[in-house]
Design an enzyme around this catalytic site. Structure first.
Site, PDB file in Angstrom:
ATOM      1  N   CYS A  79     -23.091  22.989 -18.427  1.00 33.69           N
ATOM      2  CA  CYS A  79     -21.992  23.959 -18.490  1.00 33.69           C
ATOM      3  C   CYS A  79     -20.707  23.323 -17.942  1.00 33.69           C
ATOM      4  O   CYS A  79     -20.217  22.358 -18.489  1.00 33.69           O
ATOM      5  CB  CYS A  79     -22.376  25.255 -17.788  1.00 33.69           C
ATOM      6  SG  CYS A  79     -21.293  26.652 -18.234  1.00 33.69           S
ATOM      7  N   HIS A 186     -26.724  26.670 -21.018  1.00 31.77           N
ATOM      8  CA  HIS A 186     -27.580  26.567 -19.835  1.00 31.77           C
ATOM      9  C   HIS A 186     -29.033  26.349 -20.265  1.00 31.77           C
ATOM     10  O   HIS A 186     -29.712  27.311 -20.630  1.00 31.77           O
ATOM     11  CB  HIS A 186     -27.491  27.851 -18.998  1.00 31.77           C
ATOM     12  CG  HIS A 186     -26.216  27.991 -18.244  1.00 31.77           C
ATOM     13  ND1 HIS A 186     -26.023  27.432 -17.002  1.00 31.77           N
ATOM     14  CD2 HIS A 186     -25.052  28.623 -18.557  1.00 31.77           C
ATOM     15  CE1 HIS A 186     -24.802  27.717 -16.578  1.00 31.77           C
ATOM     16  NE2 HIS A 186     -24.192  28.429 -17.495  1.00 31.77           N
ATOM     17  N   GLU A 188     -31.537  25.884 -18.420  1.00 30.61           N
ATOM     18  CA  GLU A 188     -32.407  26.605 -17.478  1.00 30.61           C
ATOM     19  C   GLU A 188     -32.470  28.100 -17.769  1.00 30.61           C
ATOM     20  O   GLU A 188     -33.305  28.803 -17.199  1.00 30.61           O
ATOM     21  CB  GLU A 188     -31.949  26.344 -16.039  1.00 30.61           C
ATOM     22  CG  GLU A 188     -30.721  27.097 -15.581  1.00 30.61           C
ATOM     23  CD  GLU A 188     -29.391  26.525 -16.048  1.00 30.61           C
ATOM     24  OE1 GLU A 188     -28.342  27.042 -15.619  1.00 30.61           O
ATOM     25  OE2 GLU A 188     -29.389  25.564 -16.859  1.00 30.61           O
TER      26      GLU A 188
END
Length: 206
Positions: A79, A186, A188
């Site tokens: 990001c 992202h 994750e």
């Protein structure tokens, strides 16, 4: 050991949790010795480009990151962390980035009539520009999760691995130049696809 670089503006715990889930040994740290002794680095980030660079330079993290990258150590920016890899950003003011990749960071174009609103928040599909190890065993067209208002422009096309489209905006989703990698979305927070990308990153250091 993967070191997740802590400069006070990152999505640190969720990145760490994802790596733990994959069985990849990692540590959150801003200590220069930890960064130097690591096998790979992740530079996360949530917030404004100028503030992030101010903090990184204050902590002298810019110097150690560049030193380790020059030793061919894998680096993944996530990001805002990806945006910081480029030469400059234009978020409020013009601010130099780390300069590891050619390009700069500018605000995305909105189009409210067609429901293209900034920030770009939510799931979007990835279109491949070229093959890369980060996408081993991942089919094109999979969806990943974005949260951002700025994106990379004027980059080297050969550095572009995959992108997403949002109105008029062609968003560089994943970039890579040798050992320097970045994901605008992202991983994750991107479910099984994001975990697969992080797993493939982990494979680079085995």
């Amino acid at each position: 050991m993967i070191v997740i670089i802590d400069y006070g503006m990152g999505n640190l715990k969720s990145v760490k949790n994802a790596l733990d889930f994959l069985g990849l040994e990692s540590k959150i740290s801003s200590e220069l010795e930890d960064i130097k002794s690591s096998k790979a680095l992740i530079l996360p980030g949530v917030g404004a480009f100028p503030d992030a660079m101010d903090t990184i330079e204050k902590l002298s993290l810019d110097k150690v990151i560049k030193e380790e990258v020059n030793k061919n150590k894998p680096l993944l920016g996530i990001c805002l962390g990806m945006q910081l890899l480029f030469e400059s950003g234009f978020e409020g003011i013009e601010r130099n980035g780390l300069g590891l990749l050619k390009g700069n960071i500018v605000k995305m174009k909105d189009d409210k009539e067609n429901n293209i609103k900034i920030p770009h928040i939510g799931w979007n599909d990835l279109i491949y520009n070229r093959k890369d190890e980060l996408f081993n065993n991942i089919e094109e067209g999979k969806f990943v999760y974005y949260v951002h208002s700025y994106f990379a422009q004027n980059y080297n096309n050969e550095d572009l691995v995959a992108y997403s489209e949002y109105g008029e905006n062609k968003i560089p989703g994943v970039v890579r130049c040798n050992n320097i990698m970045g994901a605008q979305f992202h991983p994750e927070k991107s479910g099984t696809v994001g975990l697969a990308i992080l797993k493939n990153f982990g494979e680079l250091i085995k």
